[in-house]
Design an enzyme around this catalytic site. Sequence first.
Site, PDB file in Angstrom:
ATOM      1  N   GLY A  35       0.760  -1.242   0.000  1.00 12.43           N
ATOM      2  CA  GLY A  35       0.000   0.000   0.000  1.00 12.43           C
ATOM      3  C   GLY A  35       0.787   1.287   0.000  1.00 12.43           C
ATOM      4  N   PRO A  93       4.462  -5.343  -0.888  1.00  9.47           N
ATOM      5  CA  PRO A  93       4.544  -4.109  -1.670  1.00  9.47           C
ATOM      6  C   PRO A  93       4.353  -4.378  -3.156  1.00  9.47           C
ATOM      7  CG  PRO A  93       6.746  -4.909  -1.210  1.00  9.47           C
ATOM      8  CD  PRO A  93       5.789  -5.836  -0.478  1.00  9.47           C
ATOM      9  N   GLY A  94       3.656  -3.492  -3.825  1.00 10.88           N
ATOM     10  CA  GLY A  94       3.499  -3.584  -5.269  1.00 10.88           C
ATOM     11  C   GLY A  94       4.030  -2.312  -5.911  1.00 10.88           C
ATOM     12  N   ARG A 137      -5.702   4.021 -15.437  1.00  9.07           N
ATOM     13  CA  ARG A 137      -5.748   4.714 -14.142  1.00  9.07           C
ATOM     14  C   ARG A 137      -6.376   6.117 -14.203  1.00  9.07           C
ATOM     15  NH1 ARG A 137      -2.202   5.863 -11.137  1.00  9.07           N
ATOM     16  NH2 ARG A 137      -3.180   5.076  -9.250  1.00  9.07           N
ATOM     17  N   TYR A 172      -9.556   6.267 -11.843  1.00  6.71           N
ATOM     18  CA  TYR A 172      -9.346   6.892 -10.525  1.00  6.71           C
ATOM     19  C   TYR A 172      -9.002   8.378 -10.625  1.00  6.71           C
ATOM     20  CZ  TYR A 172      -8.004   1.927 -10.048  1.00  6.71           C
ATOM     21  OH  TYR A 172      -7.923   0.571 -10.136  1.00  6.71           O
ATOM     22  N   CYS A 180     -13.578   6.108 -28.087  1.00  4.93           N
ATOM     23  CA  CYS A 180     -14.804   6.892 -28.293  1.00  4.93           C
ATOM     24  C   CYS A 180     -15.613   7.066 -27.021  1.00  4.93           C
ATOM     25  CB  CYS A 180     -15.614   6.259 -29.399  1.00  4.93           C
ATOM     26  SG  CYS A 180     -14.655   6.298 -30.910  1.00  4.93           S
ATOM     27  N   GLU A 181     -14.997   7.567 -25.988  1.00  2.64           N
ATOM     28  CA  GLU A 181     -15.753   8.048 -24.828  1.00  2.64           C
ATOM     29  C   GLU A 181     -14.899   9.086 -24.111  1.00  2.64           C
ATOM     30  OE1 GLU A 181     -15.974   5.395 -21.243  1.00  2.64           O
ATOM     31  OE2 GLU A 181     -15.832   3.837 -22.752  1.00  2.64           O
TER      32      GLU A 181
END
Length: 419
Positions: A240, A276-277, A314, A318, A343-344
């Site tokens: 995290g 950990p990532g 991402r 987010y 297309c958005e």
Amino acid sequence: MDHFALNDGELFAEDVPLAAIAREVGTPVYVYSRATLTRHARVFREALAELPSVHIAFAVKSNPNVAVLRLLANEGYGADVVSEGEMNRALAGGIPAADIVFSGVGKTRRELTAAVKAGIGQFNLESEEEGVELAEIAASLGLRAPCALRVNPDVDARTHAKISTGKADNKFGVPYDRAAGIYARLSALAGLDMKGLAVHIGSQISDLEPSRLAFIKMGELMEAIRAEGLSVTHMDLGGGLGVPYKASDSLPTPQEYGAMVVSVAKDWGVTLMFEPGRVISGNSGVLVTEVVRVKEGVVNPFVVVDAAMNDLARPAMYDAWHDFAAVKPNGRTMTANIVGPICESSDTFAMGREIDEVASGDLAIFRTAGAYGATMANTYNSRALVPEVMVDGGKWAVVAARIEPETILSAETVPDWLA
Ligand code: LLP
């Protein structure tokens, strides 16, 4: 710190010009730096050096590329996996089964069985129900599954709501107040070897205080369980720790995180485990893209790049920020909206941002794309699945080939009754 820097006016990954990679592999393409990954792995380990017994399991979900996993296996890292697919990747990367932690709220019977058979080092149980099912599977194979019980400490990690996991209304872990009772009941099952507790309150954590409070609660729970005469030898403190996405961001360092853990958990008398990532993989990768064209806008111009939300999700998911930089900056800047071709309107990387001036055909990068980048890519709008490259000093290799839309089309069929 990373190894993506200007060299004679042009962005390099270590000793390789990004333009050379883009020329040969095409864009968009993820580029990882071996030196950066290695450095981050070592800095994180050194930050925990004062703890008596440590096991670090890289969160495979952040970057599951098998070359990345091999590099981390060589650094002595284990793996934190959340599916049979991730488990098989970790094994293929050379991470021993005994060093793998299997997390996840929805492990299926098939996955539990495969993981028991593979000799996975620890199952992080997310519920009593899962523990009962795993006990039955392990016992039927004449085995005992090593386990930790994931606890939901009801602490707000103060990060983005979609990546918070430690509040009581999140789906993760068992409620704090019921954990000791569940631990005792699971400890009585012959198929399980209950080794300890696990906690993970969220991702991209920028303030250490919630983690400190959660760890203190976990220490108290550990003592309460021991007071019942049960053994706790392992405490998994999750992952995290956040990374700076903007050059100006200031985040807790691995050293500050390590010092906080030492102050809380040094004398627990357990092996402390970490998952950990992002802190390992985040700044180790960039997404290289080409500017398709610059389109006039009402307020600001739109810089339309050939990377899109399917390649780097991402920002769309987010509202995440990724620094943008020209591969060959001309020294001038512009204020622009950066968008992909999908297309958005969620296919937007930045609005009204001051960036290096770019024009059609220029190369650019999104930084800090090594975590939750390629792994979250998809083929929406029938686009290719984005390739990945790893650089090592002056050499580089494609570590994941581009999967063309034709390959995906070839897996589809029209049934006879529609012919
Ligand atoms: N352990 C567990 C149990 C986790 O659920 C996670 C991340 C980690 C470790 C690793 O967290 P890290 O050290 O990387 O923060 N896709 C989102 C992030 C989702 C994180 C999910 N769990 C993003 O792009 O921000």
